[in-house]
Scaffold this active site. Structure first.
Site, short mmCIF file in Angstrom:
data_model
loop_
_atom_site.label_atom_id
_atom_site.label_comp_id
_atom_site.label_asym_id
_atom_site.label_seq_id
_atom_site.Cartn_x
_atom_site.Cartn_y
_atom_site.Cartn_z
CD GLU A 1 3.60 5.29 6.93
OE1 GLU A 1 2.73 4.91 6.47
OE2 GLU A 1 3.34 5.70 8.31
CB SER B 1 -9.69 8.53 6.81
OG SER B 1 -10.66 9.57 6.99
CG ASN C 1 1.52 8.62 8.91
OD1 ASN C 1 0.80 7.84 8.48
ND2 ASN C 1 2.89 8.64 9.24
CE LYS D 1 0.98 -3.34 3.22
NZ LYS D 1 0.47 -2.21 4.11
CB THR E 1 5.21 -7.23 10.39
OG1 THR E 1 5.26 -5.91 10.29
CG2 THR E 1 5.26 -8.17 9.09
CB THR F 1 -0.80 -0.13 1.29
OG1 THR F 1 -0.26 -0.24 2.40
CG2 THR F 1 -1.97 -0.94 1.25
#
Lengths: 406, 406
Positions: A278, A406, A401, A180, A191, A154
């Site tokens: 990230e 969303s 982030n 992933k 994970t 993703t």
């Protein structure tokens, strides 16, 4: 997306006899890429898994938890772009529909079908898209593991996979894994989503024992942001096609070798997730020794690895060991300030309750400018030890982030 | 430094009879500002305190812990720019030297002198600078609380203070408080450095009881980054000059009023620290209800308030309630996904295990664009409740902490 500066090239993953991956476009999001992965497994495939300990798990996690009790698998379906978590009865219905459709195609029980999904939380997975995607994957040609690793991603910036081999009773068996994950990474049992395929013959109970042990040393020792996902899933499938005498316990010849290979594979996969953390610019290994117990060492190591002040200091290439002291102190574990020693790379910068006077700052500065950072803490109390892995905290994490909708 | 967008003006703090603040330049850093605060307290002043639970506390914290056992105070010395934490025997010697010099000047015991320091970890506080600064403060004219609030600050972007009053036995007593803190804020017992002065007469044991209770509802309910400092200290001094009948228990007239005023003062001070959270652009209140116990509610609320994914979502003005679900799930507390409800402001966005279909997004978007954010979570299990306060996680936090040099 620009690959992480810590990215590693995807290795040459061999085919695993008895496991056939295929991918398709279910279009769970507005994108033109494969986002549904379907792996057909031959009859007789054993399965083991470790799943999130979140109290708010996705229906996929609940489905897998139930199915794992039977120990056998015929298919794996992975949806990317929608985690289907916190979607109530509609989410559960979507998982049941996927399992039913795959089972009908393969002539197996729905409980032989394992399902995992990743992506946004709170939007029910659209059943029509899942079913159309499944149908397309059934008729698609088999793909390689690289295509599957790309299809399960993703916010990942590079596809992640690893391979290991072991010899069991004269037969060489192969383990291939894909994984992933990039954010919401602080696996409580496993994970984000990781899948391991081997042609070895392993009894389901023993496979579970080995996977659980490997998990404790690998996936449970990584953190990107301390945020445990609702969907963490690692599944291991053993097709048995290598023809080795089935492994059922550590008394069996080759069991140690297989366990070591599985451990090594899980460690590689776990570290790849950290390398795709990230916003990550540096890979950090935190080694804690001298704790009263291994568990205590792990909690101290995680306190350091999850400290935003430690992680930003590393991002700033600052040998700010005071923040490491702070993180040790807040862990709530036995610690004695005056017995503590701290090192960056190979240089001890503080010990005996204060800074080492006049230590050579050059190797420390050089070490911190690199991409691979090592923080060592000796608590000076006992023989407990643990190693965990994380990444630094950068503007990239905030950008990713604070902008993700969303 | 530019004041936080959440800054509040410093209130008009009255003098407290029996407490005389003064400030001086000790020049603990290369700056031209007052960084040593000296408050002389009249004989008969009672003291109470709450100190960090860090296992690696500063020698100042250890000093105060010992001195608190006696319950009386004649002076407070606060050093800014150097926390003196993790500095071994030299750090302890610095604290002892400060207490001895102040005691000699005042003709009291060293244990009547309370010392707190804040700033970089790992550098022994220079005794010569401390002594010179102390001498300068002794001869300096008394200052107001604003000057003291400025002198105790480090990375703070605005001075923080609060005032409350209560009537005890017909006498009005006043409570004035100053506080500093911006990063490394997740007080385990108290926040970075906070000092409360009142002219009320309160027995030390009862003052400690009231302060500990207020702390549990205020300082222990805030977090900026989940990183607990080595130096967290809150001290309350009661000079008794108001002439009220001394408070010794809740049975005494006025005790309830004084306790309420102390609670309100601590809450104001704690929230001011959050408003000066490093990089903060939004003030967030997290309310958890319906938990099995109040303690469980507190841990769930802190899991939400410390989640980097929740905090970046708020920074991005994104109603990403899925991340709230994640944070509830990872807290390890009793929770039932299908009984959970979540609201932003007054709008319930998810309940019964899935999103509320068709909820009006306008008030949610308007709420998230504001500076004061409210996240409500009802677990639907019991009567346990808790409220905690935090701020969002922005690029400002990274800039401040990746550039701050040890």
């Amino acid at each position: 997306m620009t690959p992480s500066p810590l990215a590693r090239p995807f290795p040459a993953l061999p085919q695993i006899a008895g496991a056939r991956p295929a991918v398709a476009r279910a279009r769970y999001k507005e994108w033109d890429r494969c986002d549904l992965t379907f792996v057909t497994l031959d009859e007789g495939t054993a399965v083991a898994g470790v799943l999130t300990n979140s109290k708010c798990p996705s229906p996929e996690v609940e489905w897998c938890r139930n199915a794992l009790a039977l120990g056998q698998a015929r298919a794996l379906v992975v949806n990317a772009g929608n985690s289907n978590a916190f979607t109530g009865s509609r989410g559960r219905a979507a998982v049941e529909a996927i399992a039913a459709r795959a089972a009908a195609r393969l002539g197996c029980q729905p409980s032989d079908v394992f399902v995992a999904s990743t992506g946004v939380i709170g939007v029910p997975l659209p059943i029509d898209k899942a079913e159309a995607g499944l149908d397309a994957a059934f008729t698609a040609p088999a793909c390689d593991w690289l295509a599957a690793a790309e299809a399960i991603g993703t916010t990942d910036t590079f596809p992640k996979g690893a391979v290991q081999r072991a010899v069991i009773g004269g037969r060489t068996v192969t383990l291939a894994g894909i994984i992933k994950g990039s954010g919401m990474i602080a696996p409580d049992m496993a994970t984000m989503l990781g899948f391991i395929f081997t042609d070895a013959a392993v009894e389901p109970g023993f496979l579970q024992q080995l996977l659980s042990a490997a998990n404790r040393r690998t996936f449970s020792c990584i953190t990107v942001d301390g945020d445990t996902s609702t969907s963490d899933t690692v599944l291991a499938f053993a097709t048995g096609k290598a023809g080795n005498p089935p492994l059922a316990s550590f008394g069996d010849p080759g069991a140690d070798a297989f366990a070591a290979a599985l451990d090594a594979l899980c460690l590689e996969l776990a570290q790849l997730v950290v390398r795709d953390g990230e916003g990550a610019a540096k890979f950090i290994e935190v080694q804690v020794t001298g704790a009263t117990t291994d568990g205590s060492a792990h909690r101290v190591a995680m306190s350091i690895a999850n400290s935003p002040l430690v992680k930003t200091a590393i991002a700033g290439e600052d040998a700010n060991w005071g923040r490491v002291v702070m993180a040790v102190g807040k862990a709530g574990e036995p610690a004695d300030r005056d017995k503590l020693s701290i090192r960056f790379g190979n240089t001890i910068v503080a010990e005996g309750g204060c800074a080492v006077t006049g230590y050579d700052e050059t190797p420390v500065a050089t070490h911190l400018k690199g991409q691979e950072i090592e923080i060592g803490v000796d608590l000076g109390l006992g023989a407990g030890r643990a190693t965990v892995w994380t990444c630094d905290l950068t503007h990239g994490y905030i950008s990713i982030n604070a902008d993700y909708r969303s």
